[in-house]
Design a protein around this motif. Sequence first.
Motif, PDB file in Angstrom:
ATOM      1  N   ALA A  20     -24.456  18.764 -31.437  1.00  0.00           N
ATOM      2  CA  ALA A  20     -23.129  18.073 -32.141  1.00  0.00           C
ATOM      3  C   ALA A  20     -22.355  18.318 -31.614  1.00  0.00           C
ATOM      4  O   ALA A  20     -21.081  17.810 -30.894  1.00  0.00           O
ATOM      5  CB  ALA A  20     -22.873  18.060 -33.477  1.00  0.00           C
ATOM      6  N   ALA A  21     -21.806  20.253 -31.441  1.00  0.00           N
ATOM      7  CA  ALA A  21     -20.330  20.381 -30.979  1.00  0.00           C
ATOM      8  C   ALA A  21     -20.239  19.975 -29.149  1.00  0.00           C
ATOM      9  O   ALA A  21     -18.697  19.620 -28.535  1.00  0.00           O
ATOM     10  CB  ALA A  21     -20.471  22.091 -30.820  1.00  0.00           C
ATOM     11  N   ARG A  22     -21.471  20.315 -28.181  1.00  0.00           N
ATOM     12  CA  ARG A  22     -21.376  19.874 -26.944  1.00  0.00           C
ATOM     13  C   ARG A  22     -21.196  18.126 -26.981  1.00  0.00           C
ATOM     14  O   ARG A  22     -20.039  18.294 -25.546  1.00  0.00           O
ATOM     15  CB  ARG A  22     -22.625  19.225 -26.113  1.00  0.00           C
ATOM     16  N   GLN A  23     -20.947  17.306 -27.999  1.00  0.00           N
ATOM     17  CA  GLN A  23     -19.925  16.007 -27.940  1.00  0.00           C
ATOM     18  C   GLN A  23     -18.825  15.541 -28.856  1.00  0.00           C
ATOM     19  O   GLN A  23     -18.673  15.252 -28.355  1.00  0.00           O
ATOM     20  CB  GLN A  23     -20.602  15.111 -28.465  1.00  0.00           C
ATOM     21  N   GLN A  24     -18.325  16.933 -28.672  1.00  0.00           N
ATOM     22  CA  GLN A  24     -17.051  17.385 -29.910  1.00  0.00           C
ATOM     23  C   GLN A  24     -15.747  18.293 -30.050  1.00  0.00           C
ATOM     24  O   GLN A  24     -15.217  18.504 -29.795  1.00  0.00           O
ATOM     25  CB  GLN A  24     -17.377  17.202 -31.669  1.00  0.00           C
ATOM     26  N   HIS A  25     -15.902  18.752 -27.933  1.00  0.00           N
ATOM     27  CA  HIS A  25     -15.165  19.704 -27.764  1.00  0.00           C
ATOM     28  C   HIS A  25     -15.555  20.740 -27.795  1.00  0.00           C
ATOM     29  O   HIS A  25     -14.618  21.687 -28.305  1.00  0.00           O
ATOM     30  CB  HIS A  25     -13.871  19.686 -27.389  1.00  0.00           C
ATOM     31  N   GLY A  26     -16.690  21.199 -28.155  1.00  0.00           N
ATOM     32  CA  GLY A  26     -17.067  22.777 -29.238  1.00  0.00           C
ATOM     33  C   GLY A  26     -17.005  22.596 -30.662  1.00  0.00           C
ATOM     34  O   GLY A  26     -17.090  23.343 -31.230  1.00  0.00           O
ATOM     35  N   ALA A  27     -16.692  21.301 -31.371  1.00  0.00           N
ATOM     36  CA  ALA A  27     -16.358  21.552 -32.187  1.00  0.00           C
ATOM     37  C   ALA A  27     -17.583  20.782 -33.509  1.00  0.00           C
ATOM     38  O   ALA A  27     -17.770  19.785 -32.968  1.00  0.00           O
ATOM     39  CB  ALA A  27     -15.149  20.559 -33.438  1.00  0.00           C
ATOM     40  N   PHE A  28     -17.831  20.734 -34.747  1.00  0.00           N
ATOM     41  CA  PHE A  28     -18.708  19.766 -35.011  1.00  0.00           C
ATOM     42  C   PHE A  28     -18.038  20.255 -36.865  1.00  0.00           C
ATOM     43  O   PHE A  28     -17.356  21.006 -37.160  1.00  0.00           O
ATOM     44  CB  PHE A  28     -20.797  20.706 -35.687  1.00  0.00           C
ATOM     45  N   THR A  29     -19.063  18.969 -37.762  1.00  0.00           N
ATOM     46  CA  THR A  29     -18.509  19.328 -38.938  1.00  0.00           C
ATOM     47  C   THR A  29     -19.577  19.549 -39.629  1.00  0.00           C
ATOM     48  O   THR A  29     -20.695  19.922 -39.306  1.00  0.00           O
ATOM     49  CB  THR A  29     -18.050  17.506 -39.363  1.00  0.00           C
ATOM     50  N   ARG A  30     -18.724  19.572 -40.753  1.00  0.00           N
ATOM     51  CA  ARG A  30     -19.335  19.988 -42.455  1.00  0.00           C
ATOM     52  C   ARG A  30     -21.132  19.653 -42.618  1.00  0.00           C
ATOM     53  O   ARG A  30     -22.143  19.959 -42.749  1.00  0.00           O
ATOM     54  CB  ARG A  30     -18.412  20.136 -43.477  1.00  0.00           C
ATOM     55  N   SER A  31     -20.820  17.413 -41.934  1.00  0.00           N
ATOM     56  CA  SER A  31     -21.563  17.275 -41.989  1.00  0.00           C
ATOM     57  C   SER A  31     -22.667  16.926 -41.328  1.00  0.00           C
ATOM     58  O   SER A  31     -23.952  17.438 -40.993  1.00  0.00           O
ATOM     59  CB  SER A  31     -20.939  15.913 -41.978  1.00  0.00           C
ATOM     60  N   ASP A  32     -22.050  17.804 -40.201  1.00  0.00           N
ATOM     61  CA  ASP A  32     -23.121  17.794 -38.969  1.00  0.00           C
ATOM     62  C   ASP A  32     -24.219  18.688 -39.291  1.00  0.00           C
ATOM     63  O   ASP A  32     -25.580  19.268 -39.453  1.00  0.00           O
ATOM     64  CB  ASP A  32     -22.693  18.473 -37.798  1.00  0.00           C
ATOM     65  N   ALA A  33     -23.947  20.134 -39.991  1.00  0.00           N
ATOM     66  CA  ALA A  33     -24.349  21.371 -40.398  1.00  0.00           C
ATOM     67  C   ALA A  33     -24.871  20.991 -41.655  1.00  0.00           C
ATOM     68  O   ALA A  33     -26.280  21.474 -41.596  1.00  0.00           O
ATOM     69  CB  ALA A  33     -23.180  22.778 -40.938  1.00  0.00           C
ATOM     70  N   LEU A  34     -25.155  20.452 -42.586  1.00  0.00           N
ATOM     71  CA  LEU A  34     -26.144  19.831 -43.374  1.00  0.00           C
ATOM     72  C   LEU A  34     -27.048  18.910 -42.673  1.00  0.00           C
ATOM     73  O   LEU A  34     -27.985  19.599 -43.491  1.00  0.00           O
ATOM     74  CB  LEU A  34     -25.459  19.060 -44.455  1.00  0.00           C
ATOM     75  N   ARG A  35     -26.876  18.457 -41.446  1.00  0.00           N
ATOM     76  CA  ARG A  35     -27.741  17.085 -40.966  1.00  0.00           C
ATOM     77  C   ARG A  35     -28.750  18.229 -40.267  1.00  0.00           C
ATOM     78  O   ARG A  35     -29.917  17.607 -40.491  1.00  0.00           O
ATOM     79  CB  ARG A  35     -27.045  16.453 -40.277  1.00  0.00           C
ATOM     80  N   ALA A  36     -28.231  19.160 -39.672  1.00  0.00           N
ATOM     81  CA  ALA A  36     -28.857  20.429 -38.731  1.00  0.00           C
ATOM     82  C   ALA A  36     -29.690  21.442 -40.247  1.00  0.00           C
ATOM     83  O   ALA A  36     -30.419  22.216 -39.102  1.00  0.00           O
ATOM     84  CB  ALA A  36     -28.321  21.677 -38.292  1.00  0.00           C
ATOM     85  N   GLY A  37     -29.492  20.888 -41.104  1.00  0.00           N
ATOM     86  CA  GLY A  37     -30.261  22.009 -42.409  1.00  0.00           C
ATOM     87  C   GLY A  37     -29.423  23.080 -42.990  1.00  0.00           C
ATOM     88  O   GLY A  37     -30.619  23.766 -43.629  1.00  0.00           O
ATOM     89  N   PHE A  38     -28.446  23.407 -42.742  1.00  0.00           N
ATOM     90  CA  PHE A  38     -27.847  24.592 -43.703  1.00  0.00           C
ATOM     91  C   PHE A  38     -27.733  23.489 -44.657  1.00  0.00           C
ATOM     92  O   PHE A  38     -26.871  22.888 -44.967  1.00  0.00           O
ATOM     93  CB  PHE A  38     -26.625  24.540 -43.149  1.00  0.00           C
ATOM     94  N   SER A  39     -27.419  24.591 -45.538  1.00  0.00           N
ATOM     95  CA  SER A  39     -26.869  24.204 -47.023  1.00  0.00           C
ATOM     96  C   SER A  39     -25.555  24.190 -47.070  1.00  0.00           C
ATOM     97  O   SER A  39     -25.030  25.288 -46.230  1.00  0.00           O
ATOM     98  CB  SER A  39     -27.978  25.218 -48.356  1.00  0.00           C
ATOM     99  N   GLN A  71     -10.129  20.210 -28.707  1.00  0.00           N
ATOM    100  CA  GLN A  71     -10.766  20.515 -30.031  1.00  0.00           C
ATOM    101  C   GLN A  71     -10.232  20.488 -30.877  1.00  0.00           C
ATOM    102  O   GLN A  71     -10.823  19.331 -31.831  1.00  0.00           O
ATOM    103  CB  GLN A  71     -11.521  21.623 -29.678  1.00  0.00           C
ATOM    104  N   ARG A  72      -9.138  21.077 -30.920  1.00  0.00           N
ATOM    105  CA  ARG A  72      -7.689  20.628 -32.142  1.00  0.00           C
ATOM    106  C   ARG A  72      -7.940  18.606 -32.194  1.00  0.00           C
ATOM    107  O   ARG A  72      -7.956  18.550 -33.569  1.00  0.00           O
ATOM    108  CB  ARG A  72      -6.908  21.740 -32.261  1.00  0.00           C
ATOM    109  N   LEU A  73      -7.106  18.493 -31.319  1.00  0.00           N
ATOM    110  CA  LEU A  73      -7.165  16.987 -31.166  1.00  0.00           C
ATOM    111  C   LEU A  73      -8.861  16.374 -31.909  1.00  0.00           C
ATOM    112  O   LEU A  73      -8.026  15.345 -32.603  1.00  0.00           O
ATOM    113  CB  LEU A  73      -7.075  16.409 -29.888  1.00  0.00           C
ATOM    114  N   HIS A  74      -9.874  16.463 -31.141  1.00  0.00           N
ATOM    115  CA  HIS A  74     -10.734  15.819 -31.862  1.00  0.00           C
ATOM    116  C   HIS A  74     -11.146  16.156 -33.265  1.00  0.00           C
ATOM    117  O   HIS A  74     -11.802  15.618 -34.053  1.00  0.00           O
ATOM    118  CB  HIS A  74     -11.863  16.564 -31.057  1.00  0.00           C
ATOM    119  N   ALA A  75     -10.990  17.898 -34.075  1.00  0.00           N
ATOM    120  CA  ALA A  75     -11.269  17.757 -35.342  1.00  0.00           C
ATOM    121  C   ALA A  75     -10.806  17.509 -35.932  1.00  0.00           C
ATOM    122  O   ALA A  75     -10.502  16.734 -37.433  1.00  0.00           O
ATOM    123  CB  ALA A  75     -10.640  19.621 -35.254  1.00  0.00           C
ATOM    124  N   ALA A  76      -8.822  17.133 -36.063  1.00  0.00           N
ATOM    125  CA  ALA A  76      -8.788  16.202 -36.767  1.00  0.00           C
ATOM    126  C   ALA A  76      -9.473  14.697 -36.585  1.00  0.00           C
ATOM    127  O   ALA A  76      -8.975  14.745 -38.070  1.00  0.00           O
ATOM    128  CB  ALA A  76      -6.818  16.145 -35.764  1.00  0.00           C
TER     129      ALA A  76
END
Length: 320
Positions: A20-39, A71-76
Amino acid sequence: MTPELPRSDLAARLRAIAHAARQQHGAFTRSDALRAGFSARAIDKRVAKGAWVAVDHGVYRAAESPGSWEQRLHAACLASCPTVASHRSAAALWGLPDFERTTLEVTSVRHRRRKAEGIVWHETVRLDDRHVTTIENIPATSMIRTLLDLGSVVDERRLLIALDDAVRRHLTTVETVSRELERFGDRRRGSGVVRRTVARRLDRRPTPGSPLESLFDILVHDHGLSVPARQWPVRNADGHVIARVDFAYPAARLAIEIDGAAFHGGAEASQRDDRRTNRIVLLGWRVLRFTARDLADRPADVAREIQEALSFGPASLSVE
């Protein structure tokens, strides 16, 4: 709450985050982490331990992943959807002249705007699909919308250079920008700047061939000089073109050459330019040369020198 995968699957979860991070300049969202299986608890724990670093609200990067403007721009944009890179940030993504990748500027739909340190936020009631595109995987305003938005944050000079560049690269047309401006109406912030800028190009004169030529065109307009011909062919007695000069006042036989930063790339290039200038002068023309720094730092001097040269009339090879 999303159940955690077995510990043995941690590597698989981290690979999913990395993808997920590779598609988003090294950033990932909380939703990305939840989908990956992290609580939610596991996410907070990794942030608390410093394994993940918060980039924006609900957006993270791995501690070993370097930060960047992109990365910061994409994160915003990810932190408050629908939000897109806009204004000066969109101009930088589009590669418009003199817009560096330093300013972080985004637009969100009304009531979704928020405050974030170091980020300029705008809101709008209109963010249609035709006004949104993707550049380097970052959601951003279209070229037309970017130009309309720039009217609220830059002056006419910078906007004209940006407009010329967009037209020169076939990314839009002056007429298209004008029509879109009419759809938005005059009550929109910056519309007056855009309207005056577009009016200067609706005379259907050729678009300047470079940002430097746009800058010279602005100088001519601002100092009330008569409009020179662009890319004028200088011909010899047989009618053959021996040179094509950047600007010319043919009646006064005055040629004006604008030298960019790459001018005089070496001794051989310098000799070629000298020979070319000599051929023009021997045909009875005067030649004035100016640099990009001249246009930017001493425009009044440049205008005065051109006016003085025009007052002399055509050059002559005769000696009285």
